[in-house]
Design an enzyme around this catalytic site. Structure first.
Site, PDB file in Angstrom:
ATOM      1  N   ASP A 310     -31.799 -13.593 -40.984  1.00 53.94           N
ATOM      2  CA  ASP A 310     -30.402 -12.916 -40.842  1.00 53.94           C
ATOM      3  C   ASP A 310     -30.941 -11.588 -40.516  1.00 53.94           C
ATOM      4  OD1 ASP A 310     -27.893 -12.175 -40.343  1.00 53.94           O
ATOM      5  OD2 ASP A 310     -27.127 -13.172 -42.505  1.00 53.94           O
TER       6      ASP A 310
HETATM    7  C1  BGC Z   1     -24.548 -12.106 -40.440  1.00 50.46           C
HETATM    8  C2  BGC Z   1     -24.720 -13.179 -39.422  1.00 50.46           C
HETATM    9  C3  BGC Z   1     -24.733 -12.982 -38.216  1.00 50.46           C
HETATM   10  C4  BGC Z   1     -25.722 -11.666 -37.967  1.00 50.46           C
HETATM   11  C5  BGC Z   1     -25.851 -11.398 -36.477  1.00 50.46           C
HETATM   12  C6  BGC Z   1     -25.424 -10.750 -39.994  1.00 50.46           C
HETATM   13  O1  BGC Z   1     -24.956  -9.696 -40.737  1.00 50.46           O
HETATM   14  O2  BGC Z   1     -24.870 -12.559 -41.723  1.00 50.46           O
HETATM   15  O3  BGC Z   1     -23.927 -14.185 -39.673  1.00 50.46           O
HETATM   16  O4  BGC Z   1     -24.979 -14.094 -37.300  1.00 50.46           O
HETATM   17  O5  BGC Z   1     -25.335 -10.617 -38.604  1.00 50.46           O
HETATM   18  O6  BGC Z   1     -24.718 -10.646 -36.110  1.00 50.46           O
END
Ligand code: BGC
Length: 785
Positions: A310
């Site tokens: 993530d």
């Molecule tokens: C979120 C994810 C997301 C990623 C990319 C993160 O902060 O937890 O769900 O896909 O950002 O934007």
């Protein structure tokens, strides 16, 4: 926010184009030759078992330097809004050096093509980039938020929404999406409950499969399919106290029986990538958790795609207390994280880690191989520009039939929570007092995580009512209240894409105006709820009632004595005890997407008979959380005897939810017979048929979600009081009745015991069938030794 996003993109692409000499582009055939001298990639198969892919990637890896391999593990964000503290720097220079494996936050065929050309033309091995994005509930045509989609219990509709999203996204330059989010969530304080399918592992698994198939189709190399990402691995929804990013500490028994099934279902459905979660699990952050990502995910479940972290999750392991940047990078890679989202820890440290002997080059090869295989599976080596067809974008994005589908799917997601005295459906005549801060709102309708969606395309409730009810209905509008009066909260929401404007009148003035309008009308439709940014990431709430002065507004409206219909918009279960006791009808619409207003009006005026059922329990009050239907019995179950003090209960509220899992009304009514079993005793390898007669006994044609639950009465570990094991959505004409039959297989009766063996233990089982998890009729059977 849209404005900021656009400018950023143009700036970054502008920079690229000054450095990119398009005249020198090699043809696709030339690129292929450079990458692979002897093999021609056909990119038709999609598994590591594919020998041509293996050979192709082997050959490519053998030509790559260590730096180039590490470069493939780096995912940068170009241009758009960010969800964390770091924005990728020097993107063009890094691409040129072969330091970038994929980009996210860039779309449109023109922008993606420019970046792809830049990568292919300026790097030694001409390896194409992945283009990822948060396509969560639609790409340009926005569908209801995932919690709403799940409330449709309509797998065909859910898959259709993902298919349309894939068609639009792939026409818009993207080949990789960060969905489905399958985290089981049993705490509505957690804002991200809006992004998933609610509290149940069985329903969550079915939806996970439908979405993966919707995005990926049967052939990832097709121009209109994209690679899906199941997230957030794992257990993110169990963050303590519903506070985002928080600790998760969980027994293995609960983990495997209740939280893991949807991830596993997505893997079995062939999802191409997995995203790690921010939380730690029993002491080790998911992103550095080797047990999770190697032993479980790959060795036990057989996952053969790649793992992306993530957003800056590797860097965040420093704050988790796992060591310095180099150390957490090593931890992530050796645990099984293949691609570093935005944090650039791999880029900065892995070479030295290999030199020091803390990480082997073989481990880097393994991670790089997985990224290259993903590109191969998508057909990018065959044609890096497969997803950048401007013509297709023009004819695909937001085409009328997709808007029509959004309207249909939105209607299916809505849940009628209350309808006394048949207040709904409304007549298409008379005067409606249309009141509330969300009544003529557009921004909030598309919900959170609707990145490429344009809220200005969204149909407001006011517009929807005009479209559906026509001139026969007169609308008197009053705002009545702000969504919230908390100026700090408004600032925060607006800093992240909100469009909230604080009406400067006092709440007394606003309410007085609304009451006046109500008095002059036949019926009140009050559209109230949350702003979209009050749920989603980093949007936990400790009080989950209607925010601001909205309940006071409803109290004042009630006093007019006019029929009061509440249309709710929100991204989580709310506490609505007062509303339930005092208003005449409640329609839960979530954030229903681009066609929200039309879909809501279709339901309000009876053009569509509501059929949704909630997939997360609505508690009476926050203090009851976590509250979910599939709980265990204690040794002292509450039996309704108020004087029996020593049972599991509160002094000040019952154990019951306000609305149980699976609950939702219709304009018609359904009656159920007692469930009939094909046998009362089966062997452990036999199937059992459960049948029930369902009749439409009301005055409208309608759809009903028939639900089947099972309880394992005696087992080696304590088991839930009931667990969903089947559902069918059926359509019955007025007066019609139908026999609905479920087949229970041995798989449905198995569970993970304390040795984590997936077993069926003989003995007594109960079956419950009904219209929701509470209102059921039962039968029992035995599984013999
Ligand atoms: C979120 C994810 C997301 C990623 C990319 C993160 O902060 O937890 O769900 O896909 O950002 O934007």
């Amino acid at each position: 926010m849209k404005q900021i996003i656009r400018t950023a993109l143009v700036m970054s692409i502008g920079l690229m184009s000054t450095q990119c000499n398009t005249a020198q582009q090699p043809t696709t055939a030339q690129q292929t030759e450079t990458v692979e001298q002897t093999q021609t990639p056909t990119a038709r198969a999609s598994s590591t078992a594919d020998p041509r892919m293996r050979q192709f990637v082997d050959s490519l890896l053998s030509q790559m330097t260590l730096e180039e391999k590490i470069g493939q593990l780096n995912l940068v964000s170009v241009g758009f809004d960010v969800t964390g503290p770091v924005v990728s720097q020097n993107v063009d220079e890094n691409i040129r050096k072969g330091n970038v494996g994929g980009v996210f936050n860039t779309y449109t065929p023109v922008a993606a093509r420019k970046l792809q050309e830049f990568a292919v033309n300026n790097t030694r091995l001409k390896i194409p980039l992945l283009f990822g994005y948060d396509v969560i509930h639609g790409h340009r045509t926005i569908f209801p938020i995932p919690l709403g989609l799940s409330a449709s219990w309509d797998l065909e509709a859910i898959e259709r929404s993902a298919r349309i999203a894939a068609d639009e996204a792939s026409a818009d330059g993207l080949n990789w999406v960060y969905s489905p989010m399958v985290d089981i969530a049993r705490d509505p304080r957690w804002g991200r409950i809006s992004e998933g399918a609610g509290e149940d592992p069985y329903l969550g698994s079915e939806i996970a499969r439908a979405m993966v198939h919707g995005y990926q189709g049967d052939d990832l190399t097709k121009e209109n399919t994209v690679m899906a990402t199941v997230k957030h691995f794992a257990l993110y929804g169990a963050s303590e106290a519903g506070r985002d990013y928080n600790t998760v500490d969980m027994s293995l028994n609960r983990m495997f029986n209740e939280y893991m099934p949807p991830y596993k279902a997505a893997i079995e459905a062939g999802v191409g990538s997995v995203m790690t979660s921010f939380n730690d699990i029993n002491g080790v952050p998911a992103t550095g958790n080797r047990w999770l990502m190697t032993e479980l995910l790959r060795e036990q479940w057989g996952f053969d795609g790649f793992v992306v972290t993530d957003y800056t999750a590797i860097n965040e392991m420093i704050a988790h207390g796992m060591g310095d940047e180099a150390k957490v990078g090593e931890l992530a890679l050796t645990a099984g994280s293949d691609m570093d989202m935005v944090g650039e820890v791999f880029l900065r440290h892995l070479k030295q880690s290999v030199e020091k002997g803390n990480v082997s080059e073989e481990e880097i090869n393994t991670a790089a191989r997985r990224i290259l295989e993903a590109k191969y599976k998508l057909g990018l080596f065959e044609d890096p520009y497969r997803y950048t067809d401007e013509q297709r974008a023009k004819t695909t994005i937001m085409k009328p039939e997709y808007r029509e589908a959004a309207r249909d799917i939105a209607r299916r997601s809505m849940v009628l929570l209350k309808n006394s005295k048949q207040t709904l459906p409304l007549k298409k005549s008379g005067t409606i007092a249309l009141i509330g801060p969300l009544a003529n709102n557009q921004r909030d309708l598309i919900g959170n995580w609707s990145g490429a969606g344009d809220w200005k395309q969204a149909v407001s409730v006011e517009q929807g009512i005009k479209n559906v009810a026509g001139n026969g209905v007169k609308i008197n509008y009053a705002k009545g209240a702000n969504i919230t009066d908390d100026e700090q909260m408004i600032k925060r929401l607006n800093a992240h894409g909100g469009e909230l404007q604080l009406d400067k009148r006092t709440s007394e003035q606003m309410i007085a105006e609304a009451v006046k309008v109500a008095r002059a009308s036949d019926v009140i439709v009050a559209v109230v709820g949350e702003s979209q940014g009050m749920s989603g990431e980093a949007a936990s709430r400790a009080d989950i009632g209607l925010p601001g002065k909205q309940r006071e507004l409803l109290m004042a409206l009630k006093k007019t004595g006019k029929p009061l219909v509440v249309v709710l918009m929100n991204g989580r279960p709310l506490t609505l005890t007062w509303e339930d006791q005092n208003v005449d009808a409640i329609l839960e619409t979530w954030f229903a997407g681009t066609e929200a207003g039309n879909a809501i009006a279709d339901v309000l005026f009876g053009n569509y008979n509501p059929s949704g059922k909630i997939t997360a329990t609505f508690p009476q009050m926050v203090g009851q959380i976590p509250l979910y239907y599939a709980h265990k019995n204690t040794g002292r179950p509450f039996n309704g005897d108020l004087l029996n003090k020593y049972t599991t209960r509160y002094m000040d509220v019952t154990n019951e939810p306000l609305y149980p899992f699976g609950f939702g009304l219709s304009y018609t009514s359904f009656t159920y017979s007692k469930p009939q079993l094909s046998k009362t005793s089966i062997s452990p390898s036999e199937n059992l048929e459960v049948s029930v007669q369902v009749q439409n006994t009301g005055n409208y044609d309608g759809e009903e979600v028939v639900q089947l639950y099972v309880q394992d009465v005696v087992a080696s570990i304590t088991r839930p009081v009931k667990e969903l094991k089947g559902f069918q959505k059926i359509n019955l004409k007025k007066g019609e009745s139908r026999t609905v039959t479920f087949t229970l297989t041995p798989e449905h009766l198995k569970f993970y015991n304390n040795d984590l063996d997936f077993v069926l233990e003989p003995g007594e089982f109960k079956v419950y069938v009904g219209t929701n998890s509470r209102d059921v009729q039962e039968a029992s059977f035995t599984v013999t030794q």
